[in-house]
Write a protein that holds these residues in place. Structure first.
Motif, PDB file in Angstrom:
ATOM      1  N   CYS A 187       0.831  -1.211   0.000  1.00  0.00           N
ATOM      2  CA  CYS A 187       0.000   0.000   0.000  1.00  0.00           C
ATOM      3  C   CYS A 187       0.863   1.257   0.000  1.00  0.00           C
ATOM      4  O   CYS A 187       0.534   2.247  -0.663  1.00  0.00           O
ATOM      5  N   ILE A 188       1.964   1.237   0.735  1.00  0.00           N
ATOM      6  CA  ILE A 188       2.864   2.401   0.778  1.00  0.00           C
ATOM      7  C   ILE A 188       3.392   2.703  -0.623  1.00  0.00           C
ATOM      8  O   ILE A 188       3.388   3.858  -1.073  1.00  0.00           O
ATOM      9  N   ALA A 189       3.829   1.667  -1.332  1.00  0.00           N
ATOM     10  CA  ALA A 189       4.341   1.858  -2.688  1.00  0.00           C
ATOM     11  C   ALA A 189       3.250   2.394  -3.608  1.00  0.00           C
ATOM     12  O   ALA A 189       3.506   3.270  -4.460  1.00  0.00           O
ATOM     13  N   TRP A 190       2.028   1.897  -3.460  1.00  0.00           N
ATOM     14  CA  TRP A 190       0.896   2.371  -4.260  1.00  0.00           C
ATOM     15  C   TRP A 190       0.633   3.856  -4.002  1.00  0.00           C
ATOM     16  O   TRP A 190       0.453   4.636  -4.944  1.00  0.00           O
ATOM     17  N   VAL A 191       0.634   4.258  -2.746  1.00  0.00           N
ATOM     18  CA  VAL A 191       0.380   5.659  -2.397  1.00  0.00           C
ATOM     19  C   VAL A 191       1.466   6.566  -2.976  1.00  0.00           C
ATOM     20  O   VAL A 191       1.164   7.636  -3.520  1.00  0.00           O
ATOM     21  N   ILE A 192       2.718   6.162  -2.857  1.00  0.00           N
ATOM     22  CA  ILE A 192       3.797   6.978  -3.424  1.00  0.00           C
ATOM     23  C   ILE A 192       3.574   7.167  -4.920  1.00  0.00           C
ATOM     24  O   ILE A 192       3.747   8.267  -5.460  1.00  0.00           O
ATOM     25  N   GLY A 193       3.160   6.103  -5.606  1.00  0.00           N
ATOM     26  CA  GLY A 193       2.913   6.193  -7.039  1.00  0.00           C
ATOM     27  C   GLY A 193       1.792   7.155  -7.372  1.00  0.00           C
ATOM     28  O   GLY A 193       1.975   8.086  -8.174  1.00  0.00           O
ATOM     29  N   TYR A 194       0.620   6.953  -6.770  1.00  0.00           N
ATOM     30  CA  TYR A 194      -0.502   7.806  -7.161  1.00  0.00           C
ATOM     31  C   TYR A 194      -0.351   9.234  -6.653  1.00  0.00           C
ATOM     32  O   TYR A 194      -0.823  10.184  -7.293  1.00  0.00           O
ATOM     33  N   ASP A 195       0.319   9.450  -5.515  1.00  0.00           N
ATOM     34  CA  ASP A 195       0.475  10.826  -5.045  1.00  0.00           C
ATOM     35  C   ASP A 195       1.552  11.572  -5.831  1.00  0.00           C
ATOM     36  O   ASP A 195       1.519  12.803  -5.914  1.00  0.00           O
ATOM     37  N   THR A 196       2.500  10.847  -6.407  1.00  0.00           N
ATOM     38  CA  THR A 196       3.441  11.475  -7.331  1.00  0.00           C
ATOM     39  C   THR A 196       2.701  11.975  -8.569  1.00  0.00           C
ATOM     40  O   THR A 196       2.953  13.084  -9.060  1.00  0.00           O
ATOM     41  N   ILE A 197       1.767  11.172  -9.063  1.00  0.00           N
ATOM     42  CA  ILE A 197       0.935  11.609 -10.186  1.00  0.00           C
ATOM     43  C   ILE A 197       0.156  12.866  -9.800  1.00  0.00           C
ATOM     44  O   ILE A 197       0.083  13.836 -10.563  1.00  0.00           O
TER      45      ILE A 197
END
Length: 299
Positions: A187-197
């Motif tokens: 989930c942490i990796a997912w959040v970093i991805g979408y919040d970078t977008i």
């Protein structure tokens, strides 16, 4: 043109029809923008579904209420801390606190009110899960300051916005065992991805006022960077599912989520309009992952 550059100040739907003060409080808590509480809610729902299948719908509903209240409280707190910075960014300059539509005192009262709703939800959990939930408060309190001291505030947001996975797993499993921790890491990796977008919208303003973000840090390699984090998320989620049910068929349940994340990366345009649309599409991505966890947890 004004509406395009300051979307955070817009009032839509029912919120637009509220009296001025009530509308300001609703905007302060981002009630007009449900994407935030969906993203906070999904990791907890995934953990409950993966650990208990269809047996704990009551807890999923409590988590939904808690996500709405605590996401609202987090937004109010963030705006209290960032009110001076918000005045300098086009997208946030007309937020209720930054614009003066809501007073600082009223914002603090609203923050306490939302937190009390969160407390009601907290009391529905077993003691172990309550302790895990309360352990997140330090991370939540520190988050608004991260953009001032690190290029990776998105990583800190990942710790915060994924925490419901730990709480949900603790409630179902009674302890923080390896599958729950692996799910949380994904989930942490997912959040970093979408919040970078999401951060692509503010790159120019952030650079001017000295605010840091992963989108700025990655520079021209944003698409590649997001792809790495999304790949890590899928790999970690696959590991969590394998720990629950070591069968190839169980991993296939994850395929729709993986395809959706690949679509985000493949079609991403690094502008404000498309990046916001791709960010918001993670609400649907969360549903795909929930269905995968539900299938595996119910099997």
């Amino acid at each position: 043109m004004q509406e395009q550059i300051v979307p955070d100040s817009e009032a839509r739907g029912l919120v637009a029809r509220l009296p001025a003060t009530a509308r300001g409080l609703a905007l302060l808590a981002r009630f007009d923008r449900p994407i935030g509480w969906w993203l906070l809610f999904w990791p907890g729902a995934w953990a409950i579904a993966l650990g208990g299948g269809v047996t704990r719908w009551d807890m999923i509903l409590w988590f939904l209420l808690g996500s709405i209240a605590m996401r609202g409280a987090g937004c109010v707190y963030n705006d209290i801390v960032d009110r001076d910075l918000d005045r300098q960014v086009a997208r946030t300059a007309l937020r209720p606190l930054a614009s003066g539509a809501i007073s600082l005192k009223a914002a603090w009262i609203w923050l306490v009110t939302l937190s009390l709703i969160g407390l009601i939800v907290l009391l529905q959990l077993r003691l172990y899960a309550q302790v895990v939930a309360l352990a997140s408060l330090g991370l939540v309190a520190a988050y608004p300051f991260m953009k001032r001291i690190t290029w990776w505030p998105q990583a800190w947001l990942g710790l915060v916005f994924s925490w419901a996975a730990l709480v949900g797993w603790s409630e179902i499993a009674g302890a923080l065992t390896l599958p729950g921790l692996t799910l949380y890491a994904g989930c942490i990796a997912w959040v970093i991805g979408y919040d970078t977008i999401y951060a692509l919208q503010d790159r120019e303003d952030d650079a001017l006022i000295g605010v840091r973000s992963s989108a700025l840090r990655m520079g021209k390699r944003v698409r590649f960077g997001v792809a790495l984090f999304y790949a890590a998320a899928v790999a970690l989620w696959a590991a969590a599912i394998w720990q629950i049910r070591p069968q190839l068929l169980a991993l296939i349940a994850l395929l729709p989520m993986a395809v959706h994340l690949f679509w985000q990366i493949a079609t991403l345009k690094e502008d404000g309009i498309d990046s916001l649309a791709k960010f918001r599409s993670n609400r649907f991505a969360g549903l795909l992952m929930f269905l995968a966890c539900l299938v595996v947890g119910s099997a």
